[in-house]
Design an enzyme around this catalytic site. Sequence first.
Site, PDB file in Angstrom:
ATOM      1  N   CYS A  82       0.655  -1.179  -0.208  1.00 48.29           N
ATOM      2  CA  CYS A  82       0.038  -0.072  -0.057  1.00 48.29           C
ATOM      3  C   CYS A  82       0.732   1.231   0.267  1.00 48.29           C
ATOM      4  O   CYS A  82       0.646   2.167  -0.745  1.00 48.29           O
ATOM      5  CB  CYS A  82      -0.787   0.094   1.108  1.00 48.29           C
ATOM      6  SG  CYS A  82      -0.353   0.375   2.703  1.00 48.29           S
ATOM      7  N   HIS A 121      -2.542   0.980   7.307  1.00 48.09           N
ATOM      8  CA  HIS A 121      -2.716   1.259   5.860  1.00 48.09           C
ATOM      9  C   HIS A 121      -2.699   2.783   5.562  1.00 48.09           C
ATOM     10  O   HIS A 121      -3.276   3.681   6.052  1.00 48.09           O
ATOM     11  CB  HIS A 121      -4.098   0.749   5.567  1.00 48.09           C
ATOM     12  CG  HIS A 121      -4.736   0.796   4.085  1.00 48.09           C
ATOM     13  ND1 HIS A 121      -3.748   0.419   3.149  1.00 48.09           N
ATOM     14  CD2 HIS A 121      -5.647   1.543   3.751  1.00 48.09           C
ATOM     15  CE1 HIS A 121      -4.589   0.696   1.852  1.00 48.09           C
ATOM     16  NE2 HIS A 121      -5.657   1.616   1.912  1.00 48.09           N
ATOM     17  N   ASP A 138      -7.807   5.359  -3.700  1.00 44.50           N
ATOM     18  CA  ASP A 138      -7.013   4.221  -3.114  1.00 44.50           C
ATOM     19  C   ASP A 138      -6.524   3.322  -3.973  1.00 44.50           C
ATOM     20  O   ASP A 138      -7.451   2.438  -4.285  1.00 44.50           O
ATOM     21  CB  ASP A 138      -7.708   3.219  -1.716  1.00 44.50           C
ATOM     22  CG  ASP A 138      -6.724   2.576  -0.791  1.00 44.50           C
ATOM     23  OD1 ASP A 138      -5.789   2.471  -1.212  1.00 44.50           O
ATOM     24  OD2 ASP A 138      -7.206   2.270   0.238  1.00 44.50           O
TER      25      ASP A 138
END
Length: 283
Positions: A82, A121, A138
């Site tokens: 991520c 995250h 995202d």
Amino acid sequence: MVASARTTTPSTPFDLGAYLDRIGWKGAARQPDADTLRGVQLAHLRAIPFENLDALGGRAPSLDLADLTAKLVHGRRRGGYCYEHNTLYAAALEALGVRVTRLTARVVVGADRFEDRPRTHMALLAELPGDPRPYLADVGFGAVGSLLEPVPLTADTEFHDAGRRHRLVHAPRRGPLETWVLQAHLAGDWRAQYAFTLEPFEPSDYEVINWHIATNPRSPFARRPYVQRLTPDAHLLLDGDRVTVTRADGTATERKLTDETEARRVLAEEFGIDVPEGTTLLG
């Protein structure tokens, strides 16, 4: 005295053209609008796989923009997790004229209490010129419940993003900032994916989180391969020694890999990833 973490600053100008070529986005105009935002996010997700192979090999991946460009844009046969994906995506959005706020979230899939999960995250808040609505954007959430397109930051409204169903809701507040929760509609039910506030985070914050997730022996990313690839028709996941293929209609098939040779072949042929030298997948 505690040593400070190394900060990350872009060492070279961002090559937007190379990035858009890498993800195969063919938008007619590079305008900071909702259509561009949706198109770039979906193209990124389908072009660059999610993978944790650096962490599995005992290395914290670099978040320097030049290193990310070399690995994810010019490398072609690698992906990232991520912090890598969303650092690169944020740079691309800013190059397109989008204002970006970097956020952190608690991954709460399967959690009884959100507070039991740390903020590990990275997500983004994107603001478009002339559009009063910010968007949750995202490209780095490695799960079948991830967003395929950005969604407006609006509570209790269902969004259909490239075939998936999501909504944002508020969780009970335990501090001065509103807590937002991204939910995905999976197997006939709404399931929480991650919870976040709108507090901005800086590159130095992600350096610390990135190092922890990549090197802590208790981190799942340091212990087993976790790789996903998105195609127009399916979501492919390698988790440990099992490959799961989830189709657009929600049906899924699973198979177990037998050995290291098969795992490397599957990553090369089905996920488009070359395993770094010295990395053991099924040790």
